[in-house]
Design a protein around this motif. Structure first.
Motif, PDB file in Angstrom:
ATOM      1  N   ALA A  75       0.831  -1.207   0.000  1.00 27.10           N
ATOM      2  CA  ALA A  75       0.000   0.000   0.000  1.00 27.10           C
ATOM      3  C   ALA A  75       0.865   1.257   0.000  1.00 27.10           C
ATOM      4  CB  ALA A  75      -0.936  -0.002   1.203  1.00 27.10           C
ATOM      5  N   ALA A  76       1.984   1.234   0.732  1.00 26.07           N
ATOM      6  CA  ALA A  76       2.890   2.381   0.753  1.00 26.07           C
ATOM      7  C   ALA A  76       3.526   2.607  -0.615  1.00 26.07           C
ATOM      8  CB  ALA A  76       3.967   2.183   1.811  1.00 26.07           C
ATOM      9  N   VAL A  77       3.926   1.530  -1.279  1.00 26.46           N
ATOM     10  CA  VAL A  77       4.525   1.653  -2.611  1.00 26.46           C
ATOM     11  C   VAL A  77       3.501   2.172  -3.621  1.00 26.46           C
ATOM     12  CG1 VAL A  77       5.488   0.291  -4.527  1.00 26.46           C
ATOM     13  CG2 VAL A  77       6.332  -0.041  -2.211  1.00 26.46           C
ATOM     14  N   VAL A  78       2.270   1.699  -3.525  1.00 19.19           N
ATOM     15  CA  VAL A  78       1.216   2.200  -4.414  1.00 19.19           C
ATOM     16  C   VAL A  78       0.974   3.685  -4.175  1.00 19.19           C
ATOM     17  CG1 VAL A  78      -1.267   2.039  -4.901  1.00 19.19           C
ATOM     18  CG2 VAL A  78       0.104  -0.023  -4.769  1.00 19.19           C
ATOM     19  N   CYS A  79       0.972   4.105  -2.929  1.00 16.24           N
ATOM     20  CA  CYS A  79       0.784   5.528  -2.616  1.00 16.24           C
ATOM     21  C   CYS A  79       1.936   6.371  -3.153  1.00 16.24           C
ATOM     22  CB  CYS A  79       0.647   5.737  -1.117  1.00 16.24           C
ATOM     23  SG  CYS A  79      -0.916   5.172  -0.450  1.00 16.24           S
ATOM     24  N   ILE A  80       3.153   5.865  -3.044  1.00 16.03           N
ATOM     25  CA  ILE A  80       4.302   6.599  -3.576  1.00 16.03           C
ATOM     26  C   ILE A  80       4.206   6.703  -5.091  1.00 16.03           C
ATOM     27  CG2 ILE A  80       6.808   6.488  -3.922  1.00 16.03           C
ATOM     28  CD1 ILE A  80       6.971   5.375  -1.061  1.00 16.03           C
ATOM     29  N   TYR A  81       3.805   5.620  -5.755  1.00 13.46           N
ATOM     30  CA  TYR A  81       3.635   5.667  -7.202  1.00 13.46           C
ATOM     31  C   TYR A  81       2.543   6.660  -7.606  1.00 13.46           C
ATOM     32  CZ  TYR A  81       2.303   4.444 -11.913  1.00 13.46           C
ATOM     33  OH  TYR A  81       1.973   4.516 -13.238  1.00 13.46           O
ATOM     34  N   LEU A  82       1.429   6.654  -6.893  1.00 18.68           N
ATOM     35  CA  LEU A  82       0.352   7.598  -7.202  1.00 18.68           C
ATOM     36  C   LEU A  82       0.778   9.036  -6.938  1.00 18.68           C
ATOM     37  CD1 LEU A  82      -2.741   5.682  -5.820  1.00 18.68           C
ATOM     38  CD2 LEU A  82      -2.131   6.056  -8.209  1.00 18.68           C
ATOM     39  N   ALA A  83       1.577   9.253  -5.899  1.00 22.87           N
ATOM     40  CA  ALA A  83       2.082  10.598  -5.631  1.00 22.87           C
ATOM     41  C   ALA A  83       3.001  11.060  -6.750  1.00 22.87           C
ATOM     42  CB  ALA A  83       2.824  10.622  -4.299  1.00 22.87           C
ATOM     43  N   TRP A  84       3.846  10.156  -7.217  1.00 20.57           N
ATOM     44  CA  TRP A  84       4.749  10.496  -8.311  1.00 20.57           C
ATOM     45  C   TRP A  84       3.981  10.798  -9.597  1.00 20.57           C
ATOM     46  CZ3 TRP A  84       9.504  12.051  -9.007  1.00 20.57           C
ATOM     47  CH2 TRP A  84      10.059  11.972 -10.262  1.00 20.57           C
ATOM     48  N   SER A  85       2.981   9.985  -9.877  1.00 19.38           N
ATOM     49  CA  SER A  85       2.225  10.196 -11.114  1.00 19.38           C
ATOM     50  C   SER A  85       1.376  11.463 -11.045  1.00 19.38           C
ATOM     51  CB  SER A  85       1.337   8.990 -11.427  1.00 19.38           C
ATOM     52  OG  SER A  85       0.335   8.849 -10.460  1.00 19.38           O
ATOM     53  N   SER A  86       0.807  11.786  -9.898  1.00 19.55           N
ATOM     54  CA  SER A  86       0.039  13.025  -9.800  1.00 19.55           C
ATOM     55  C   SER A  86       0.945  14.242  -9.786  1.00 19.55           C
ATOM     56  CB  SER A  86      -0.847  13.016  -8.553  1.00 19.55           C
ATOM     57  OG  SER A  86      -0.072  13.079  -7.394  1.00 19.55           O
ATOM     58  N   LEU A  87       2.167  14.102  -9.312  1.00 20.43           N
ATOM     59  CA  LEU A  87       3.128  15.192  -9.358  1.00 20.43           C
ATOM     60  C   LEU A  87       3.575  15.456 -10.780  1.00 20.43           C
ATOM     61  CD1 LEU A  87       4.732  17.173  -7.612  1.00 20.43           C
ATOM     62  CD2 LEU A  87       6.532  15.483  -7.504  1.00 20.43           C
ATOM     63  N   ARG A  88       3.751  14.420 -11.561  1.00 23.21           N
ATOM     64  CA  ARG A  88       4.149  14.595 -12.951  1.00 23.21           C
ATOM     65  C   ARG A  88       3.037  15.232 -13.764  1.00 23.21           C
ATOM     66  NH1 ARG A  88       6.449   9.491 -15.481  1.00 23.21           N
ATOM     67  NH2 ARG A  88       7.214  10.985 -16.996  1.00 23.21           N
ATOM     68  N   ILE A  89       1.778  14.915 -13.425  1.00 21.25           N
ATOM     69  CA  ILE A  89       0.651  15.545 -14.112  1.00 21.25           C
ATOM     70  C   ILE A  89       0.579  17.026 -13.750  1.00 21.25           C
ATOM     71  CG2 ILE A  89      -1.879  15.626 -14.222  1.00 21.25           C
ATOM     72  CD1 ILE A  89      -1.834  12.574 -13.962  1.00 21.25           C
ATOM     73  N   ALA A  90       0.927  17.347 -12.508  1.00 23.25           N
ATOM     74  CA  ALA A  90       0.876  18.743 -12.067  1.00 23.25           C
ATOM     75  C   ALA A  90       1.956  19.570 -12.765  1.00 23.25           C
ATOM     76  CB  ALA A  90       1.066  18.821 -10.560  1.00 23.25           C
ATOM     77  N   ASP A  91       3.061  18.935 -13.145  1.00 19.82           N
ATOM     78  CA  ASP A  91       4.124  19.667 -13.833  1.00 19.82           C
ATOM     79  C   ASP A  91       3.745  20.030 -15.261  1.00 19.82           C
ATOM     80  OD1 ASP A  91       5.785  19.682 -11.659  1.00 19.82           O
ATOM     81  OD2 ASP A  91       6.861  17.862 -12.250  1.00 19.82           O
ATOM     82  N   LEU A  92       2.838  19.246 -15.858  1.00 16.80           N
ATOM     83  CA  LEU A  92       2.467  19.525 -17.253  1.00 16.80           C
ATOM     84  C   LEU A  92       1.646  20.707 -17.388  1.00 16.80           C
ATOM     85  CD1 LEU A  92       1.702  15.931 -18.490  1.00 16.80           C
ATOM     86  CD2 LEU A  92       3.763  17.257 -18.858  1.00 16.80           C
TER      87      LEU A  92
END
Length: 92
Positions: A75-92
């Motif tokens: 669950a922690a790894v999934v949360c980290i992946y989702l945080a990374w993916s939402s951060l990359r979307i925010a950069d666009l």
């Protein structure tokens, strides 16, 4: 109901720094995932990182039980992946 009472009693016996860390991570995760912050990708990413801290700390705490600890770490790894993916979307 008994497992919930056992987890609550275990939480009360934890040191104060652990209680503060867990409660603040849970609170930040709930607050920053609210609809008020839905337009801000950085806040959503911060919410997922707080959830990863919550799950990771309980994964470390429950490391005697391999299945429960593994579920918390996944669950922690999934949360980290989702945080990374939402951060990359925010950069666009």
């Amino acid at each position: 109901m008994q497992p919930i009472k056992a987890l609550y009693r275990q939480f009360l016996s934890e040191p104060m720094w652990f209680k503060v860390m867990i409660l603040s991570a849970l609170f930040l995760s709930i607050v920053f995932s609210s609809s008020y912050f839905s337009d801000h990708g950085y806040y959503q990413s911060f919410s997922k990182l707080a959830a990863a801290i919550f799950f990771g700390s309980y994964g470390i705490k429950m490391r005697r039980n391999k299945k429960v600890s593994g579920a918390f770490f996944i669950a922690a790894v999934v949360c980290i992946y989702l945080a990374w993916s939402s951060l990359r979307i925010a950069d666009l």
